[in-house]
Write an enzyme that holds these catalytic residues in place. Structure first.
Site, PDB file in Angstrom:
ATOM      1  N   HIS A  42       3.584   1.445   7.372  1.00 13.00           N
ATOM      2  CA  HIS A  42       2.660   2.450   7.113  1.00 13.00           C
ATOM      3  C   HIS A  42       3.187   3.983   7.644  1.00 13.00           C
ATOM      4  O   HIS A  42       3.680   4.038   8.657  1.00 13.00           O
ATOM      5  CB  HIS A  42       1.320   2.187   7.775  1.00 13.00           C
ATOM      6  CG  HIS A  42       0.220   3.237   7.196  1.00 13.00           C
ATOM      7  ND1 HIS A  42       0.097   4.337   7.341  1.00 13.00           N
ATOM      8  CD2 HIS A  42      -0.807   3.013   6.501  1.00 13.00           C
ATOM      9  CE1 HIS A  42      -0.982   4.966   6.590  1.00 13.00           C
ATOM     10  NE2 HIS A  42      -1.471   3.816   6.164  1.00 13.00           N
ATOM     11  N   GLU A  73      -5.731   6.755  -2.676  1.00 13.21           N
ATOM     12  CA  GLU A  73      -4.533   6.637  -1.676  1.00 13.21           C
ATOM     13  C   GLU A  73      -3.403   6.663  -2.455  1.00 13.21           C
ATOM     14  O   GLU A  73      -3.303   6.452  -3.764  1.00 13.21           O
ATOM     15  CB  GLU A  73      -4.675   5.166  -1.000  1.00 13.21           C
ATOM     16  CG  GLU A  73      -5.620   5.208   0.048  1.00 13.21           C
ATOM     17  CD  GLU A  73      -5.848   3.999   0.726  1.00 13.21           C
ATOM     18  OE1 GLU A  73      -5.040   3.011   0.665  1.00 13.21           O
ATOM     19  OE2 GLU A  73      -7.098   3.964   1.454  1.00 13.21           O
ATOM     20  N   HIS A  92       3.043  -2.588   9.553  1.00 10.46           N
ATOM     21  CA  HIS A  92       1.694  -2.253   9.187  1.00 10.46           C
ATOM     22  C   HIS A  92       1.168  -3.933   8.669  1.00 10.46           C
ATOM     23  O   HIS A  92       0.073  -4.254   8.655  1.00 10.46           O
ATOM     24  CB  HIS A  92       1.480  -1.317   8.127  1.00 10.46           C
ATOM     25  CG  HIS A  92      -0.148  -1.080   7.786  1.00 10.46           C
ATOM     26  ND1 HIS A  92      -0.999  -0.961   8.624  1.00 10.46           N
ATOM     27  CD2 HIS A  92      -0.579  -1.007   6.558  1.00 10.46           C
ATOM     28  CE1 HIS A  92      -2.177  -0.765   8.154  1.00 10.46           C
ATOM     29  NE2 HIS A  92      -1.911  -0.871   6.743  1.00 10.46           N
TER      30      HIS A  92
END
Ligand code: FAD
Ligand code: SIN
Length: 565
Positions: A260, A144, A367
């Site tokens: 996010h 990620e 988020h």
């Protein structure tokens, strides 16, 4: 306005308990360790507290079903360097990436503790029965943004569901661990001598109950639902943050809210997360003309840290006049999409989007709550006997920006530490707490709910935070929104509600006040906090920002004394 001198709505400070309770009139329950919350933090804490000697009585409560929590929705995975040789990785590299993402505010000791102990905790989770994806018999690690190596274990795109399942299954095995779902914690009970000794709760039958405990662990998750656009489930209304604030605990860094970059943007659809792992596996962000754009904003392109990607998307949306961008998966083999992202594939298909052929419409959403209740290495807060673990806490791991897939790890490590410590402490205390009545002035105010449309007010609050305290903020907008929130506080906080809907709104207003106040005072941009009027990092702000009732009361007094002729 001098941002450092903002008077606080008196109503916010005058409420110690949101509800009045009379000891002889309500039922009482006693336990050694009370855990509030059933996500990764709460379950880890409860399991490890129950394990210490098999006798410590542990009571775990949750305001909804046990599995109704952010943990259950986690997609991308859990970061831990389990097999360094496989990807030429190391815990030192994980530490380095985490500190770099934290923009000068990550605490190196905390990071070291989490990345090293985390490896052991994840192995333990696998022993408990959590199943992660394998590739030719070995764990498959994905990647990620901000991670230098593929080091993220995952269960397709439903990692949280698998972790939650394994933890709940395990927790149910302990005869000394009892769970009470659908039990709403209203406030923490603090003994007149200063230590935490339980909570006042609302049971599903509609009655109030006090739970008296020798030690209390707060694991109530974050406050994503304060924002109109969010990946978070409905339980994340920041109740624990507000409870801890009312009880007098020290909180910090409330201005750091992580957005996010990629959530599904289809009219009427929930803001369903499209995991960063999609970009880790080769997904590209394009605008409505089909142009790839992230590389013009950041050298790491789609895999830049989340704040940079979120801002890149916002900028491109402004430039093109669109309300969304797209995530293009056409470089990924269709069988990989099916295998790694079955949930995303299915959900998008239900809106008529076949992600193997068409790009996914996306935009950012709130988020993760980086700020929270300040804790030490064992998860202990500034109130004796009270611990905070998981998203409600501020451990120092994330600094000013959280690296993806580090929070499940943090919940496991701190949940375990706090659970063990609380059980050991509970064993040292021979007597259960003796019930006490709150002082009269601490009880609920007399005002009854009038003609208030609570859902409408809640929506207005969420909209205000999204527009004025979102991905980009500015001083004048924050000032105006602080005034608005104070006005709402002035007539909502004094009310005595009798159900969770009202208490939730009161908690949300408290959280909103603390977020906006923090964002207004931090006159710089750092990590997830971006001020259009102060776009640079400033050395004098390379520090945490603490807040508590006591701090706010002190400021009010100071302002009051200056006003005197
Ligand atoms: P939660 O799991 O949110 O649990 C909170 C608990 O508190 C619930 O049981 C709730 O009922 C209870 N509670 C709250 N208020 C009260 C009250 N008043 N009374 C009683 N109980 C209460 N992180 C990663 O590391 N990897 C990922 O891949 C990842 N993906 C994510 C995807 C999504 C869609 C979301 C929303 C988050 C994701 N995160 C991820 C972040 C991570 O999931 C959370 O930070 C973490 O799960 C929080 O765990 P927690 O135990 O602190 O709280
Ligand atoms: C994601 O899967 O993109 C979310 C991971 C996280 O929030 O840690």
């Amino acid at each position: 306005m001098d941002a450092a001198k903002i008077s606080t709505g008196q109503e916010l400070l005058s409420r110690r308990y949101l509800t009045a309770f009379r000891i002889p009139k309500i039922s009482h329950r006693f336990t050694d360790v009370l855990v509030i919350g059933s996500g990764v933090g709460g379950l880890s804490a409860a399991i490890h507290a129950a394990k210490v000697d098999g006798e410590t009585e542990v009571l775990l409560i949750a305001k909804s079903e046990l599995s109704d929590c952010s943990t259950n929705y986690a997609q991308g995975g859990i970061a831990a360097v389990l097999e360094p040789e496989l990807n030429a990785d190391s815990t030192a590299s994980h530490l380095h990436d985490t500190i770099e993402a934290g923009c000068g505010l990550a605490d190196s000791q905390t990071v070291e503790q989490v990345v090293t102990e985390g490896v052991e905790r994840v192995r333990e989770l696998i022993q408990m029965g959590a199943r992660f994806d394998l590739d030719q018999g070995k764990i498959h690690f994905t990647r990620e943004g901000g991670h230098s190596h593929p080091r993220i274990l995952h269960a397709a795109d439903s990692t949280g569901r698998e972790i939650e399942r394994a933890l709940i299954d395990n927790a149910l095995k302990y005869p000394n661990l009892t769970s009470l779902p659908h039990t709403f914690a209203i406030d923490l009970l603090i003994h007149p001598e200063g230590s935490a000794c339980g909570a006042i709760v609302h049971r599903p039958t509609g009655v109030l109950q006090t739970i008296w405990a020798k030690q209390v662990i707060l694991a109530t998750g974050g406050a994503g639902r304060l924002y109109r656009e969010t990946t978070n489930p409905p339980v994340t209304t920041g109740d624990g943050l507000a409870m801890a604030f009312r009880a007098g605990a020290l909180l910090r860094d409330m201005e750091f809210v992580q957005f996010h970059p990629t959530t599904l943007y289809v009219a009427g659809a929930d803001r369903f997360l499209i995991t960063e792992a999609v970009r880790g596996e080769g997904g590209k962000l394009i605008d409505s003309t089909g142009q790839r754009f992230m590389t013009s904003y950041h050298p790491r392109g789609e895999l830049a840290p989340r704040d940079a990607v979120s801002r890149g998307i916002i900028r491109r949306m402004k430039e093109t006049g669109d309300n969304k961008v797209y995530l293009d998966l056409s470089d990924l083999p269709p069988e990989k999409i099916q295998e790694h992202f079955p949930q995303i594939h299915q959900i998008c298909l239900s809106f008529g989007i076949d992600i193997a052929r068409e790009p996914i419409p996306v935009r950012p959403s709130a988020h993760y709550t980086i700020g929270g209740v300040k804790v030490d290495a064992e998860g202990a807060t500034t109130i004796p006997g009270l611990y905070a673990v998981g998203e409600v806490s501020s451990t120092g791991l994330h600094g000013a920006n959280r690296l993806g897939s580090n929070s499940l790890l943090e919940g496991l490590v701190y949940g375990t530490r706090a659970g063990r410590k609380a059980a050991r402490e509970a064993r040292r205390i021979s007597r259960l707490p003796i019930p006490f009545e709150p002082r009269e002035e601490e009880g609920a105010a007399a005002s009854e709910a009038g003609y208030l449309d609570l859902p409408d007010l809640q929506k207005s609050l969420q909209s205000l935070l999204w527009h004025r305290a979102g991905i980009e903020r500015s001083g004048p907008e924050l000032e105006a929104s602080l005034r608005q929130v104070k006005e709402w506080i002035s007539y909502v906080l004094p009310i005595s509600f009798h159900n969770p809907v009202g208490w939730t709104l009161q908690n949300m207003l408290t959280g909103a006040y603390l977020i906006i106040r923090g964002a207004l005072r931090r006159a710089e941009s750092r990590g997830v906090h971006f001020r259009t009027d102060f776009p640079e990092q400033r050395r004098e702000w390379e520090r945490h920002q603490e807040v508590s009732r006591e701090i706010l009361e002190g400021e009010n007094e100071e302002i009051g004394s200056k006003r005197k002729p």
